[in-house]
Design a protein around this motif. Sequence first.
Motif, PDB file in Angstrom:
ATOM      1  N   TYR A 238      11.124 -23.669   1.112  1.00 43.63           N
ATOM      2  CA  TYR A 238      10.907 -22.184   0.827  1.00 43.63           C
ATOM      3  C   TYR A 238      12.350 -21.528   0.640  1.00 43.63           C
ATOM      4  N   GLU A 239      13.331 -22.344   0.898  1.00 40.83           N
ATOM      5  CA  GLU A 239      14.933 -21.889   0.984  1.00 40.83           C
ATOM      6  C   GLU A 239      15.192 -21.689  -0.592  1.00 40.83           C
ATOM      7  N   SER A 240      14.552 -22.611  -1.489  1.00 41.31           N
ATOM      8  CA  SER A 240      14.880 -22.699  -3.030  1.00 41.31           C
ATOM      9  C   SER A 240      14.086 -21.821  -3.674  1.00 41.31           C
ATOM     10  N   ILE A 241      13.064 -20.954  -3.186  1.00 41.82           N
ATOM     11  CA  ILE A 241      12.424 -20.038  -3.811  1.00 41.82           C
ATOM     12  C   ILE A 241      12.531 -18.491  -3.465  1.00 41.82           C
ATOM     13  N   ALA A 242      13.511 -18.095  -4.320  1.00 42.45           N
ATOM     14  CA  ALA A 242      14.119 -16.737  -4.386  1.00 42.45           C
ATOM     15  C   ALA A 242      13.402 -15.774  -5.172  1.00 42.45           C
ATOM     16  N   LYS A 243      12.487 -16.140  -5.847  1.00 44.29           N
ATOM     17  CA  LYS A 243      11.590 -14.985  -6.448  1.00 44.29           C
ATOM     18  C   LYS A 243      10.674 -14.017  -5.602  1.00 44.29           C
ATOM     19  N   PRO A 244      11.241 -12.842  -5.539  1.00 41.64           N
ATOM     20  CA  PRO A 244      10.297 -11.964  -4.537  1.00 41.64           C
ATOM     21  C   PRO A 244       9.062 -11.857  -4.978  1.00 41.64           C
ATOM     22  N   ASP A 245       8.532 -11.951  -6.049  1.00 44.00           N
ATOM     23  CA  ASP A 245       7.142 -11.919  -6.376  1.00 44.00           C
ATOM     24  C   ASP A 245       6.327 -12.986  -5.694  1.00 44.00           C
ATOM     25  N   TRP A 246       6.780 -13.914  -5.419  1.00 42.94           N
ATOM     26  CA  TRP A 246       6.134 -15.265  -4.763  1.00 42.94           C
ATOM     27  C   TRP A 246       5.955 -15.100  -3.206  1.00 42.94           C
ATOM     28  N   TRP A 247       6.543 -14.280  -2.898  1.00 45.04           N
ATOM     29  CA  TRP A 247       6.635 -13.813  -1.307  1.00 45.04           C
ATOM     30  C   TRP A 247       5.464 -12.587  -0.959  1.00 45.04           C
ATOM     31  N   ASP A 248       5.326 -12.116  -2.441  1.00 44.67           N
ATOM     32  CA  ASP A 248       4.363 -10.922  -2.014  1.00 44.67           C
ATOM     33  C   ASP A 248       2.954 -11.089  -2.613  1.00 44.67           C
ATOM     34  N   SER A 249       1.903 -11.317  -1.473  1.00 46.49           N
ATOM     35  CA  SER A 249       0.564 -11.527  -1.442  1.00 46.49           C
ATOM     36  C   SER A 249      -0.147 -10.810  -2.677  1.00 46.49           C
ATOM     37  N   ALA A 250       0.335  -9.707  -2.969  1.00 47.02           N
ATOM     38  CA  ALA A 250      -0.272  -8.614  -3.829  1.00 47.02           C
ATOM     39  C   ALA A 250       0.070  -9.063  -5.555  1.00 47.02           C
ATOM     40  N   LYS A 297      15.915 -16.288   0.801  1.00 50.72           N
ATOM     41  CA  LYS A 297      17.124 -15.939  -0.039  1.00 50.72           C
ATOM     42  C   LYS A 297      17.173 -14.487  -0.499  1.00 50.72           C
ATOM     43  N   PHE A 298      16.102 -13.533   0.086  1.00 50.46           N
ATOM     44  CA  PHE A 298      16.404 -12.188  -0.422  1.00 50.46           C
ATOM     45  C   PHE A 298      15.881 -11.480   0.851  1.00 50.46           C
ATOM     46  N   ASP A 299      15.879 -10.167   0.867  1.00 55.12           N
ATOM     47  CA  ASP A 299      15.382  -9.369   1.944  1.00 55.12           C
ATOM     48  C   ASP A 299      13.976  -9.020   1.943  1.00 55.12           C
ATOM     49  N   GLU A 300      13.094  -9.662   2.772  1.00 59.03           N
ATOM     50  CA  GLU A 300      11.832  -9.688   2.630  1.00 59.03           C
ATOM     51  C   GLU A 300      11.368  -8.284   3.049  1.00 59.03           C
ATOM     52  N   ASN A 301      12.326  -7.332   3.600  1.00 56.23           N
ATOM     53  CA  ASN A 301      11.758  -6.142   4.106  1.00 56.23           C
ATOM     54  C   ASN A 301      11.458  -5.259   2.933  1.00 56.23           C
ATOM     55  N   VAL A 302      11.805  -5.560   1.904  1.00 56.30           N
ATOM     56  CA  VAL A 302      11.272  -5.006   0.413  1.00 56.30           C
ATOM     57  C   VAL A 302       9.899  -4.800   0.346  1.00 56.30           C
ATOM     58  N   ILE A 303       9.201  -5.865   0.866  1.00 53.15           N
ATOM     59  CA  ILE A 303       7.551  -5.960   0.640  1.00 53.15           C
ATOM     60  C   ILE A 303       7.074  -5.611   2.083  1.00 53.15           C
ATOM     61  N   PRO A 304       5.989  -4.815   1.556  1.00 54.51           N
ATOM     62  CA  PRO A 304       5.326  -4.169   2.561  1.00 54.51           C
ATOM     63  C   PRO A 304       4.683  -5.207   3.506  1.00 54.51           C
ATOM     64  N   PRO A 305       4.833  -4.578   4.826  1.00 53.03           N
ATOM     65  CA  PRO A 305       4.517  -6.024   6.073  1.00 53.03           C
ATOM     66  C   PRO A 305       2.902  -6.475   5.682  1.00 53.03           C
ATOM     67  N   GLU A 306       1.998  -5.615   5.085  1.00 50.26           N
ATOM     68  CA  GLU A 306       0.560  -5.980   5.068  1.00 50.26           C
ATOM     69  C   GLU A 306       0.497  -6.940   3.700  1.00 50.26           C
ATOM     70  N   ARG A 307       1.527  -7.219   2.882  1.00 46.73           N
ATOM     71  CA  ARG A 307       1.783  -8.128   1.854  1.00 46.73           C
ATOM     72  C   ARG A 307       2.559  -9.218   1.884  1.00 46.73           C
ATOM     73  N   ARG A 308       3.140  -9.520   3.029  1.00 48.54           N
ATOM     74  CA  ARG A 308       4.126 -10.579   3.199  1.00 48.54           C
ATOM     75  C   ARG A 308       3.094 -11.746   3.372  1.00 48.54           C
ATOM     76  N   ILE A 309       3.569 -12.782   2.847  1.00 49.80           N
ATOM     77  CA  ILE A 309       2.599 -14.350   2.871  1.00 49.80           C
ATOM     78  C   ILE A 309       2.764 -14.915   4.288  1.00 49.80           C
ATOM     79  N   PRO A 310       1.502 -15.556   4.774  1.00 49.79           N
ATOM     80  CA  PRO A 310       1.644 -16.523   5.830  1.00 49.79           C
ATOM     81  C   PRO A 310       2.609 -17.496   5.664  1.00 49.79           C
ATOM     82  N   ARG A 311       3.115 -17.963   6.821  1.00 48.85           N
ATOM     83  CA  ARG A 311       4.150 -19.154   6.849  1.00 48.85           C
ATOM     84  C   ARG A 311       3.246 -20.533   6.743  1.00 48.85           C
ATOM     85  N   VAL A 312       2.057 -20.411   7.547  1.00 47.68           N
ATOM     86  CA  VAL A 312       1.262 -21.727   7.455  1.00 47.68           C
ATOM     87  C   VAL A 312      -0.227 -21.096   7.118  1.00 47.68           C
ATOM     88  N   THR A 313      -1.000 -22.001   6.488  1.00 45.98           N
ATOM     89  CA  THR A 313      -2.310 -21.666   6.365  1.00 45.98           C
ATOM     90  C   THR A 313      -2.924 -23.330   6.674  1.00 45.98           C
TER      91      THR A 313
END
Length: 455
Positions: A238-250, A297-313
């Motif tokens: 995950y450290e190499s994934i800096a694109k915010p959209d990838w971390w946004d489940s919407a 690598k970015f501030d995840e707080n910019v993504i609404p809590p309900e749209r943040r991706i799971p760490r494990v599935t």
Amino acid sequence: MSSRRPSSNIERRLSERRNSDRPGLMGSRRPSIDPSRLVPMGMTSANLGDTFNVVFIGAGNIMFGSDEGPWNHSFRLEHKLGPRLKVVALIDPAVDRATAVLQKKCESFVVSAYQDTRIFKTFEDFIKNMSPRDRPRAIIIGSPPMFRGTTNPGRDIEMQILQHFPGVPMFVEKPIATGPETELDNTFQVAKAIADSGTLCSVGYMLRYLKAVQKMKQILNDNNLQVMSTIARYACAYESIAKPDWWDSAKSFGPIIEQGTHFCDLSRYFGGEVDIDSVQAHSLGWDEPAGKLSKIKFDENVIPPERRIPRVTAANWKYDNGAVGSFVHIVGLQGKNYSCEFEVFADGYSMKLVNPYVSPVLYIRKPGDDDETTIRFGDDDPFFSEISNFIDTIEDIEDDPEGAQILSNYEDAVKTYEFTWAIRRAAEESRAARLKAEAEVEAALALEAQSGPKA
């Protein structure tokens, strides 16, 4: 567990049983290729013949490559077709990006393929301005998945191609779409339209074209084996994934749909059709103690809590033939290297594929031998193999019908998409149920505290 498409799942299974004298087995016998036929790009020569017109839809990394991965469809097509390749149009609304990649190509040894390429913002613009000599023999679709895979205007490129170029083969990147689960029926409509038209369509699940994967298929087929279980694990760096959209489940629609799709597809490729109603899953949320990550690598707080991706599935399911499958996707490694494994069990056999994206290694255990045999596949390029088989199928140059085959058609890819959505939905439902139970416990404790100690 509930399923959004229970009737479709039942109808599909009934149809397969009616049309097969070996119920439950047909779905696992998918097309395969003799692994010896998957020749490295450097050991092939370009096909000789007439000019081969191609239209590129999308000017991004999938089409022209990047430092983030080995994908680069233009590079493979250049080697497959050689001087025959003529890219008549490059379609992308980001004209500046399209212009930049085109200029770079024109400054290289493949200039003949791109010197007459015209850039268009939309497919409609191309249709309005094309001449008869621009008619493509193949269309490569590498636009982002949120802009394709439906019948909705602006996200219906496949339907547009069927309308204006009936019968022209398509190569579509995976996943075939990303959108709300409510659009799944719509995506199946696209698959039906492609199938009904008889149009050749290949989808970019390139892991099916790995020599190691085809070696696994060969062992199963040669020994008439049924798969008992598939076990998949995908841990990304995950450290190499800096694109915010990838971390946004919407926006990316989550790591199972966007990234884990390859291993969900491999699972179906070996296990056969999944009983969608049987899918169960759990997830580790960003807000749980074990879900805290230290090197995003970015501030995840910019993504609404309900749209943040799971760490494990973690998911498990039943296949239609009775076999069992499981998949764990982990957003947990740092650095750059991922850790991926895919394992298949059949009577007397285990086959484990390790590191399929970079340098595949296959571990095989056979009946009568407690030790594993190790096979390394260091010279393999599944991206080239899928493009090479696509072109060979278009041109029908193989005398042997088993020589060039499309291993993932559009309908097959839609079923993988449906499967990934079933896993995401099951994980979200189990998380919601757990949070509800926890809230009920907290409310009961609060009420008890207000009432005072019991006598």
